[in-house]
Scaffold this motif. Structure first.
Motif, PDB file in Angstrom:
ATOM      1  N   LEU A 192      71.044   1.606   7.538  1.00 27.30           N
ATOM      2  CA  LEU A 192      69.819   2.266   7.100  1.00 27.30           C
ATOM      3  C   LEU A 192      69.622   1.962   5.624  1.00 27.30           C
ATOM      4  O   LEU A 192      70.517   2.203   4.817  1.00 27.30           O
ATOM      5  N   THR A 234      67.228   2.741   2.382  1.00 29.54           N
ATOM      6  CA  THR A 234      66.175   3.641   1.895  1.00 29.54           C
ATOM      7  C   THR A 234      65.955   3.398   0.412  1.00 29.54           C
ATOM      8  O   THR A 234      66.860   2.977  -0.306  1.00 29.54           O
ATOM      9  N   GLY A 236      61.753   3.334   5.086  1.00 26.96           N
ATOM     10  CA  GLY A 236      62.907   2.476   4.816  1.00 26.96           C
ATOM     11  C   GLY A 236      63.042   1.433   5.904  1.00 26.96           C
ATOM     12  O   GLY A 236      62.144   1.249   6.721  1.00 26.96           O
ATOM     13  N   LYS A 237      64.173   0.761   5.898  1.00 24.50           N
ATOM     14  CA  LYS A 237      64.420  -0.275   6.890  1.00 24.50           C
ATOM     15  C   LYS A 237      65.634   0.090   7.735  1.00 24.50           C
ATOM     16  O   LYS A 237      66.504   0.830   7.302  1.00 24.50           O
ATOM     17  N   TYR A 238      65.654  -0.442   8.934  1.00 17.44           N
ATOM     18  CA  TYR A 238      66.764  -0.203   9.847  1.00 17.44           C
ATOM     19  C   TYR A 238      67.175  -1.540  10.419  1.00 17.44           C
ATOM     20  O   TYR A 238      66.330  -2.285  10.925  1.00 17.44           O
ATOM     21  N   ILE A 239      68.430  -1.874  10.302  1.00 18.07           N
ATOM     22  CA  ILE A 239      68.909  -3.165  10.800  1.00 18.07           C
ATOM     23  C   ILE A 239      70.112  -2.950  11.709  1.00 18.07           C
ATOM     24  O   ILE A 239      71.054  -2.246  11.343  1.00 18.07           O
TER      25      ILE A 239
END
Lengths: 80, 80
Positions: B6, B8, B39-42
């Motif tokens: 995660l 952020t 945010g981003k989630y990878i």
């Protein structure tokens, strides 16, 4: 109440962004990366103290705006 | 092993995307949304079965490529 929403692409949907990350990791020398999928993460502060109502509201937000339910799944986590 | 990352924005970093989502939610009639941060989630599938080594590898991936540590925080969760 804080709500955390994870939005991920459904299985089978192509993820060019994830592919690009995978290639970049390999170029940096990180071997053994089998798959990379990129999704979105959204944190919301909502003025609702009842967990059930908050979940319902955030669910409606996801269905109407935050996620594209044709190609994306979403999960909601409530916090405090 | 599956790793979930995660990413952020740090507190104090402006988040125009979050602001846009907040405005759009208000326009759709969702009141009482105090703050939205995106945010981003990878998700990564890595060929590493040892949790400690996997965490170290993913941490290096975040520091070198996935996150911009000047303006972003990241957290790693290992799964299976």
């Amino acid at each position: 109440m804080k709500a955390k929403v994870l939005i991920t692409l459904k299985d089978g949907v192509l993820d060019p962004q994830g592919k690009a990350i995978k290639r970049a990791l390999a170029a940096l020398g990180f071997d053994g990366v089998d798959q990379v999928r990129q999704g979105k993460y959204i944190e919301l502060e909502i003025a609702e103290s009842d967990a059930a109502r908050a979940r319902k509201t955030v669910d409606a937000m996801c269905a109407k705006l935050l996620a594209n339910t044709v190609i994306e799944n979403y999960s909601i986590e409530l916090d405090g």
